[in-house]
Design an enzyme around this catalytic site. Structure first.
Site, PDB file in Angstrom:
ATOM      1  N   ASP A   1     -11.389   5.450   6.515  1.00 13.98           N
ATOM      2  CA  ASP A   1     -10.524   4.350   6.954  1.00 13.98           C
ATOM      3  C   ASP A   1     -11.133   3.669   8.190  1.00 13.98           C
ATOM      4  O   ASP A   1     -11.595   4.331   9.115  1.00 13.98           O
ATOM      5  CB  ASP A   1      -9.120   4.868   7.288  1.00 13.98           C
ATOM      6  CG  ASP A   1      -8.373   5.254   6.025  1.00 13.98           C
ATOM      7  OD1 ASP A   1      -8.979   5.202   4.935  1.00 13.98           O
ATOM      8  OD2 ASP A   1      -7.194   5.615   6.130  1.00 13.98           O
TER       9      ASP A   1
ATOM     10  N   ARG B   1     -14.398   2.377  -2.377  1.00 13.81           N
ATOM     11  CA  ARG B   1     -14.569   2.560  -0.935  1.00 13.81           C
ATOM     12  C   ARG B   1     -15.838   3.354  -0.690  1.00 13.81           C
ATOM     13  O   ARG B   1     -16.109   4.352  -1.370  1.00 13.81           O
ATOM     14  CB  ARG B   1     -13.341   3.262  -0.370  1.00 13.81           C
ATOM     15  CG  ARG B   1     -12.137   2.340  -0.186  1.00 13.81           C
ATOM     16  CD  ARG B   1     -12.208   1.559   1.119  1.00 13.81           C
ATOM     17  NE  ARG B   1     -12.136   2.505   2.220  1.00 13.81           N
ATOM     18  CZ  ARG B   1     -10.985   3.036   2.647  1.00 13.81           C
ATOM     19  NH1 ARG B   1      -9.840   2.654   2.143  1.00 13.81           N
ATOM     20  NH2 ARG B   1     -10.985   3.904   3.623  1.00 13.81           N
TER      21      ARG B   1
ATOM     22  N   CYS C   1      -1.380  10.245   0.157  1.00 18.23           N
ATOM     23  CA  CYS C   1      -1.890  10.877   1.380  1.00 18.23           C
ATOM     24  C   CYS C   1      -0.772  11.389   2.285  1.00 18.23           C
ATOM     25  O   CYS C   1      -0.863  12.454   2.869  1.00 18.23           O
ATOM     26  CB  CYS C   1      -2.797   9.911   2.132  1.00 18.23           C
ATOM     27  SG  CYS C   1      -4.268   9.485   1.169  1.00 18.23           S
TER      28      CYS C   1
ATOM     29  N   ASP D   1      -6.033   6.015  -4.523  1.00 19.73           N
ATOM     30  CA  ASP D   1      -6.475   6.870  -3.424  1.00 19.73           C
ATOM     31  C   ASP D   1      -6.917   8.237  -3.953  1.00 19.73           C
ATOM     32  O   ASP D   1      -6.693   8.568  -5.129  1.00 19.73           O
ATOM     33  CB  ASP D   1      -5.291   7.024  -2.447  1.00 19.73           C
ATOM     34  CG  ASP D   1      -5.719   6.882  -1.010  1.00 19.73           C
ATOM     35  OD1 ASP D   1      -6.887   7.172  -0.711  1.00 19.73           O
ATOM     36  OD2 ASP D   1      -4.875   6.487  -0.177  1.00 19.73           O
TER      37      ASP D   1
ATOM     38  N   ASP E   1       0.893  -1.164   0.000  1.00 23.29           N
ATOM     39  CA  ASP E   1       0.000   0.000   0.000  1.00 23.29           C
ATOM     40  C   ASP E   1       0.934   1.218   0.000  1.00 23.29           C
ATOM     41  O   ASP E   1       2.059   1.124  -0.520  1.00 23.29           O
ATOM     42  CB  ASP E   1      -0.887  -0.078   1.267  1.00 23.29           C
ATOM     43  CG  ASP E   1      -2.118   0.824   1.233  1.00 23.29           C
ATOM     44  OD1 ASP E   1      -1.944   2.057   1.327  1.00 23.29           O
ATOM     45  OD2 ASP E   1      -3.237   0.309   1.127  1.00 23.29           O
TER      46      ASP E   1
HETATM   47  C1  GLA Z   1      -5.985   6.392   2.647  1.00 22.43           C
HETATM   48  C2  GLA Z   1      -6.632   5.033   2.376  1.00 22.43           C
HETATM   49  C3  GLA Z   1      -5.957   3.971   3.214  1.00 22.43           C
HETATM   50  C4  GLA Z   1      -4.461   3.927   2.920  1.00 22.43           C
HETATM   51  C5  GLA Z   1      -3.872   5.305   3.157  1.00 22.43           C
HETATM   52  C6  GLA Z   1      -2.433   5.422   2.693  1.00 22.43           C
HETATM   53  O1  GLA Z   1      -6.242   6.847   3.938  1.00 22.43           O
HETATM   54  O2  GLA Z   1      -7.992   5.103   2.651  1.00 22.43           O
HETATM   55  O3  GLA Z   1      -6.539   2.704   2.972  1.00 22.43           O
HETATM   56  O4  GLA Z   1      -4.248   3.513   1.591  1.00 22.43           O
HETATM   57  O5  GLA Z   1      -4.594   6.310   2.443  1.00 22.43           O
HETATM   58  O6  GLA Z   1      -1.944   6.679   2.992  1.00 22.43           O
END
Ligand code: GLA
Length: 534
Positions: A232, A228, A148, A177, A99
């Protein structure tokens, strides 16, 4: 010299004119459970014919347990090995990879390049490792200017070159993302990325990650396979039960938008993470199975308890999630802290049912057949998917007892038979062949695909248009089928050759198409080869 062949047609993404509301990430995190948007799908039919993700994707992603650190090749390889040794691979988990965790940089010429300090084999080398283990390779990027954390480049204005690079790394799944996207139109952005993925020529599961921003359930089925629906699910390292239950509740309301090839994604799983009990882990997993949510594990697979392994590998529960009808179950009624979840007819005519107790005391509940879509007069068998017991035939309904934070997960059928739908496991997704000398050779490499479900499949049909140097035959041996790849080197020039082979099949009971199977064939020709003599 490099020649790439893609077997099987892939349609262009449909361009959408839908204008989406894009609240800020903060707003969307707070307000998510209140803005489920329209009650019925706006764009019901997606334009994808890549045959991917016709059941919810299963796999593992690092974010829930690790966050950004430590993410490196050693960790991902250890997780891959644990995926195999723990039995998760045999239960259908396939997509795995990094990720956000500084795995690539952007070079001055604009191209992405692996961070070799963290990934010494290169992202392609890691992909080959994953494929050779019979798993599928998942990578991560961002639709904005930066990811992010802002430590990795986003794909904005580089969509086409980046997707070519991801194809070269052999990604099969890309999570995209939505950070640092100020001023970007969400529909146009994800549509461009989809176009870029198609242009790159490698079939890829496109996982949109805007946390529900822009109501992706209304439009994203045309450009991706899952989106999504929520923020989170936890801060890295620690499960948050109350928060996860809010996500389940928000996602449940979107049931009408999910189906084969287009799924609501309430985020990666927290089962087996610190911060929740074994019964909460099991309940969480059951909810994700019933909601046809992607089963992307988020715990540390290297140190799982027996209870976690038992939960994550319960094939009867996984069978509910991987049902070829692809219907997302939902809440039928809530009575205080008890809820009945159903609305998920399965491929063999049976029904999936869940009774969930969020209270502090054990509960006993009566479920009447009509509440779960079964005729009141029917005599049914009831399979408990966690105790593995069958009772029946019962008329009228069934009474269940459920402990606090626990579930009764049932399958109700007119027959005393609970077949599992197909669950596909491969011994490898990469065939690598090398020819030597200038005389024509025939080389073969085989991969074996096994169905862990209970219904025997017909032989897989290999897509048309294989390159002239490659032929593929499929032989069946019960639940396993072997793809024999035969390469003829006659007349080939020195160089690297590559083909992506596609095969299709149908689930025999429902007649529903199964997710297309793709694998890579690499051929290295070390010297020019003479044409075959007549
Ligand atoms: C976002 C996504 C998470 C992860 C982070 C990585 O918050 O929703 O699942 O991938 O970014 O920074």
């Amino acid at each position: 010299m490099k020649k790439i062949w893609l077997i099987g047609a892939v349609a262009l993404c449909g361009l959408l004119s839908y204008t989406a509301f894009a609240p800020s990430r903060e707003l969307s995190m707070r307000a998510r459970s209140h803005f489920s948007g329209a009650q019925s799908p706006v764009s019901a039919v997606h334009a994808l014919d890549d045959g991917l993700a016709l059941t919810p994707p299963m796999g593992w992603y690092p974010w829930n347990i690790f966050g950004e650190e430590p993410q490196n090749e050693k960790l991902i390889r250890e997780i891959v090995d644990a995926l195999v040794s723990s039995g998760l691979k045999e239960a259908g988990y396939a997509y795995v990879g990094p990720d956000e965790g500084i795995c690539f940089y952007r070079q001055p010429d604009g191209r992405l390049t692996t961070n070799l300090e963290r990934y010494p084999s290169g992202l392609r080398g890691l992909g080959d490792y994953v494929h050779k283990k019979g798993l599928k390779y998942a990578l991560y990027t961002d639709a904005g200017t930066r990811t992010c954390s802002t430590e990795m480049p986003g794909t904005k204005d580089h969509e086409f070159e980046d997707m070519l690079q991801f194809a070269d790394w052999r990604a099969d799944y890309i999570k995209i993302d939505w950070c640092n996207t100020e001023g970007q139109d969400i529909v146009k952005t994800y549509t461009t990325i989809c176009d870029a993925q198609r242009a790159a020529g490698r079939p890829v599961v496109h996982s949109l990650c805007s946390w529900g921003e822009g109501y992706p359930w209304r439009w994203a089925s045309a450009v991706g396979h899952l989106w999504r629906t929520t923020a989170d699910i936890c801060a890295p390292g620690q499960a948050d039960w109350a928060r996860a239950m809010r996500m389940a509740s928000a996602n449940e309301k979107l049931a009408a938008f999910a189906g084969p090839g287009h799924w609501n994604d309430p985020d990666m799983m927290i089962s087996g993470m610190p911060g929740i009990s074994d019964s909460q882990s099991r309940s969480f997993f059951s909810l994700w199975c019933l909601m046809a949510a992607p089963l992307i594990a988020g715990n540390d697979l290297r140190s799982m308890s027996e209870a976690t392994i038992k939960t994550l590998t319960n094939l009867e529960a996984i069978g509910i999630n991987q049902d070829p009808m692809g219907i997302q179950g939902k809440i039928v009624w809530t009575d205080g802290t008890i809820s009945l979840w159903a609305g998920k007819p399965l491929f063999d005519g049976s029904q999936a049912v869940l009774v969930f107790n969020q209270g502090r005391h054990p509960a006993q509940k009566q479920i009447a057949w009509p509440e779960i879509g079964v005729d009141a007069a029917a005599a049914c068998y009831v399979r408990n998917l966690w105790t593995y017991e069958t009772t029946g035939p019962l008329t009228g309904g069934v009474t269940v007892s459920v402990a606090p934070d626990d579930v009764a997960m049932l399958r109700v059928s007119m027959k005393n038979d609970f077949p599992l739908p197909p669950i596909i496991v491969a011994d490898s997704y990469l065939v690598s062949l090398r020819s030597t000398g200038s005389a024509p050779q025939k080389l073969t490499g085989a991969i074996t695909i096994t169905n862990k479900g209970s219904v025997e499949l017909s032989p897989w049909r290999v897509g048309e248009g294989l390159p002239a140097w490659l032929s593929v035959s499929v032989t069946k041996n019960g639940r396993s089928q072997t793809f024999t790849n035969t390469v003829s080197t006659a007349g080939l020039k020195k160089g690297l050759y590559h083909a992506v082979v596609r095969a299709d099949n149908k689930e025999p009971v429902s007649g529903k198409p199964m997710s297309a199977l793709y694998y890579d064939v690499d051929l290295e020709v070390t010297r020019d080869v003479k044409a075959k003599s007549r």
